[in-house]
Design a protein around this motif. Structure first.
Motif, PDB file in Angstrom:
ATOM      1  N   ILE A 111      32.210  10.463  -7.840  1.00 10.09           N
ATOM      2  CA  ILE A 111      30.974  10.602  -7.055  1.00 10.09           C
ATOM      3  C   ILE A 111      29.798  10.729  -8.017  1.00 10.09           C
ATOM      4  CG2 ILE A 111      29.768  11.986  -5.310  1.00 10.09           C
ATOM      5  CD1 ILE A 111      32.538  12.937  -4.329  1.00 10.09           C
ATOM      6  N   GLU A 235      32.824   1.092  -2.369  1.00  7.94           N
ATOM      7  CA  GLU A 235      33.381   2.183  -1.568  1.00  7.94           C
ATOM      8  C   GLU A 235      32.672   3.497  -1.907  1.00  7.94           C
ATOM      9  OE1 GLU A 235      37.641   2.297  -2.076  1.00  7.94           O
ATOM     10  OE2 GLU A 235      37.914   0.458  -0.930  1.00  7.94           O
ATOM     11  N   LEU A 236      32.202   4.188  -0.883  1.00 11.58           N
ATOM     12  CA  LEU A 236      31.488   5.454  -1.094  1.00 11.58           C
ATOM     13  C   LEU A 236      32.430   6.521  -1.653  1.00 11.58           C
ATOM     14  CD1 LEU A 236      28.692   6.769  -0.648  1.00 11.58           C
ATOM     15  CD2 LEU A 236      29.498   7.478   1.622  1.00 11.58           C
ATOM     16  N   ARG A 237      33.672   6.531  -1.188  1.00 11.85           N
ATOM     17  CA  ARG A 237      34.681   7.485  -1.652  1.00 11.85           C
ATOM     18  C   ARG A 237      35.940   6.697  -2.029  1.00 11.85           C
ATOM     19  NH1 ARG A 237      30.894  10.180  -2.000  1.00 11.85           N
ATOM     20  NH2 ARG A 237      30.365  12.143  -0.983  1.00 11.85           N
ATOM     21  N   GLY A 374      27.224  12.652   0.292  1.00 13.42           N
ATOM     22  CA  GLY A 374      26.824  11.265   0.533  1.00 13.42           C
ATOM     23  C   GLY A 374      25.902  11.128   1.731  1.00 13.42           C
ATOM     24  N   GLU A 375      25.945  12.067   2.661  1.00 11.14           N
ATOM     25  CA  GLU A 375      25.109  11.988   3.868  1.00 11.14           C
ATOM     26  C   GLU A 375      24.118  13.143   3.917  1.00 11.14           C
ATOM     27  OE1 GLU A 375      27.746  11.625   7.293  1.00 11.14           O
ATOM     28  OE2 GLU A 375      29.053  10.285   6.151  1.00 11.14           O
TER      29      GLU A 375
END
Ligand SMILES: Cc1cc2nc3c(=O)[nH]c(=O)nc-3n(C[C@H](O)[C@H](O)[C@H](O)COP(=O)(O)OP(=O)(O)OC[C@H]3O[C@@H](n4cnc5c(N)ncnc54)[C@H](O)[C@@H]3O)c2cc1C
Length: 467
Positions: A111, A235-237, A374-375
């Motif tokens: 991350i 891909e975010l994660r 992330g959000e």
């Protein structure tokens, strides 16, 4: 449980302590050490429910220590007891100093945002290091002891003061007389038992962040994981696409969008932060029981999924699970000030600053699969925590440090991670020792003296603005 039963009994009384720290997690470790170092003549007692120190750091298998740096990763903000603790583990080969761990590596689950400069560590090294540091500081320890009640009497201006704590252990019940109490139970147990006003959950529905049972997996092919993640920068994660497909097909066993996985210091061993138990209250024993059952079932379902579907996990096996499910949020104790999201977003300066932080808001969706940094709503590169979040509004001789401090659901979502908890604990320890020496309530101590002493002990608070 609705019915009540009156119960009366004479219980033994332990030797009094000037400062009693309840809970030996990150906040409690730092509070006890700082109190003992500041108040050389004070008897400081640390009471902990488990047989070892660390709280989530050890019992929860939580790690790495999230960033102690500014959001841009340029300046180390949290130093003092936290950095000493990390440095001792580094010397013992049980941790990496955060300065050497940039964002987007296996150590921070690949991350970027908010994850620059984390500190991976070994939980066994953390247990022995915390124990040694606390003992070297001259803190008295009482392990295997749960505080279950607080005796109070009227204090100043309608507030109350705690005179003693009822403790439960294998020896039975006993009373611990206390001059000052620092509540580092993470659930605000003492403050709640003593009658301070409590906030619970988010404003719209009272829901709290979900719980997660951490576990460690061994036998992972580190290189294959790294190769997969680097080949899928979209891909975010990690493994987001594989998880998304499995979720569509009803084959992913938990409400989560990817795999939260943190490489440890041992090759092939990763911490897994992926399970998610929704809508449970960590201060309700029936909810905790249900959450433990669900968390353990999720662990084994996830293991099967990992082995069958994730590149690099084909030959993995379970190394261990946490002693208890990790509880991200419960009571927030109303203090003389309530820290808000706006304070974090605006980088609001406080004359009574006691800690600086840069970790962003990290709220796991209480209702589903989303959330995380992330959000998150954006926060300042550096924000401040004021002293007044540590002083419960309705009590005279109690301080709160760590996860239960006076903050909104959103602000707590940022300051709940371990480095800020160390920093808040250290400030509460220093302040309580100064208050004890002066015969004052913590809210009446000279905050400038607390700030000066924090600096002497190696903490960093920048240059406080004038009041
Ligand atoms: C699933 C999960 C993932 C997380 N991920 C990260 C991460 O990757 N990095 C990070 O830095 N932070 C992370 N956090 C946040 C962090 O672990 C906690 O918020 C932090 O540990 C809180 O510190 P604390 O000292 O306030 O409480 P805790 O660490 O919870 O310690 C409280 C201590 O008090 C003891 N105690 C409680 N009640 C009593 C009582 N009545 N009497 C006696 N003893 C008592 C407990 O046994 C425990 O030792 C995560 C948290 C969770 C739950």
């Amino acid at each position: 449980m609705t019915e009540t039963h009156a119960y009366q009994r004479n219980i033994p009384m332990a030797r009094g302590a000037d400062i009693v720290v309840v809970g030996g997690g990150p906040a409690g470790i730092a509070a006890a050490i700082a109190a003992a170092r500041t108040g050389a003549d004070a008897r400081v007692l640390l009471i902990e429910r488990y047989g070892f120190l660390g709280g989530n750091l050890t019992a929860g298998l939580v790690g790495p220590c999230m960033t102690s740096y500014s959001l841009d990763g340029k300046e180390q903000l949290i130093r003092g007891v936290f950095e000493e603790f990390i440095n001792r583990m580094v010397e013992a080969g049980g941790a990496l100093h955060p300065s050497g761990v940039p964002a987007n590596t296996a150590y921070n689950s690949f991350i970027d945002y908010g994850h620059d400069k984390v500190a991976p560590f070994d939980p066994e090294c953390a247990k022995i290091t915390a124990l040694r540091m606390v003992r070297e500081a001259g803190v008295d320890l009482l392990l295997h002891t749960l505080v279950v009640d607080a005796l109070t009497q009227p204090g100043k201006e309608g507030r109350r003061r705690v005179t003693g704590l009822v403790c439960a252990s294998k020896s039975g019940l006993h009373l611990q007389p206390a001059g000052l109490v620092i509540d580092c139970s993470a659930d605000g147990d003492v403050a709640a038992l003593a009658g301070n006003e409590i906030m619970l959950g988010r404003d719209q529905d009272g829901l709290m962040q979900p719980m997660t049972l951490f576990f460690r997996v061994q036998g992972i092919d580190d290189a294959r994981v790294e190769e997969y993640v680097r080949a899928h920068p979209e891909e975010l994660r990690p493994f987001g696409a594989i998880v998304a497909k499995a979720r569509e097909e009803g084959r992913f066993p938990v409400p989560r969008k990817g795999v939260g996985m943190y490489r440890t210091l041992q090759s092939g061993v990763w911490r897994i932060n992926t399970g998610r138990v929704l809508k449970r209250n960590g201060t309700d024993v029936n909810d905790l029981t249900a959450a433990e059952i669900e968390g353990r079932e999720q662990t084994f379902a996830l293991l099967d999924f990992f082995r069958n579907e994730l590149p690099g996990f084909e030959n993995c096996s379970l190394l261990d699970t946490a002693v208890q499910i990790g509880v991200r949020e419960t009571r927030r104790v109303v203090g003389d000030y309530i820290l808000t999201l706006g304070d974090l977003q605006n980088g609001r300066r406080f004359p009574d600053v006691i800690a600086l932080c840069g970790y962003p808001v990290d709220i796991h969706d209480p209702n589903g699969a989303g959330g995380g940094t992330g959000e998150a709503p954006p926060t300042a590169n550096v924000y401040e925590i004021p002293y007044r979040v540590l002083t419960p509004r309705d009590l005279d001789n109690v301080m709160v440090a760590g996860r239960a401090v006076s903050a909104t659901h959103e602000a707590l979502g940022a300051i709940r991670v371990m480095p800020p908890c160390f920093a808040m604990g250290e400030a509460a320890g220093v302040a309580s020792a100064l208050a004890q020496r002066a015969g004052q309530a913590p809210r009446d101590v000279d905050v400038a003296a607390v700030q000066a002493q924090l600096k002497v002990q190696g903490a960093y608070i920048g240059d406080p603005v004038a009041g």
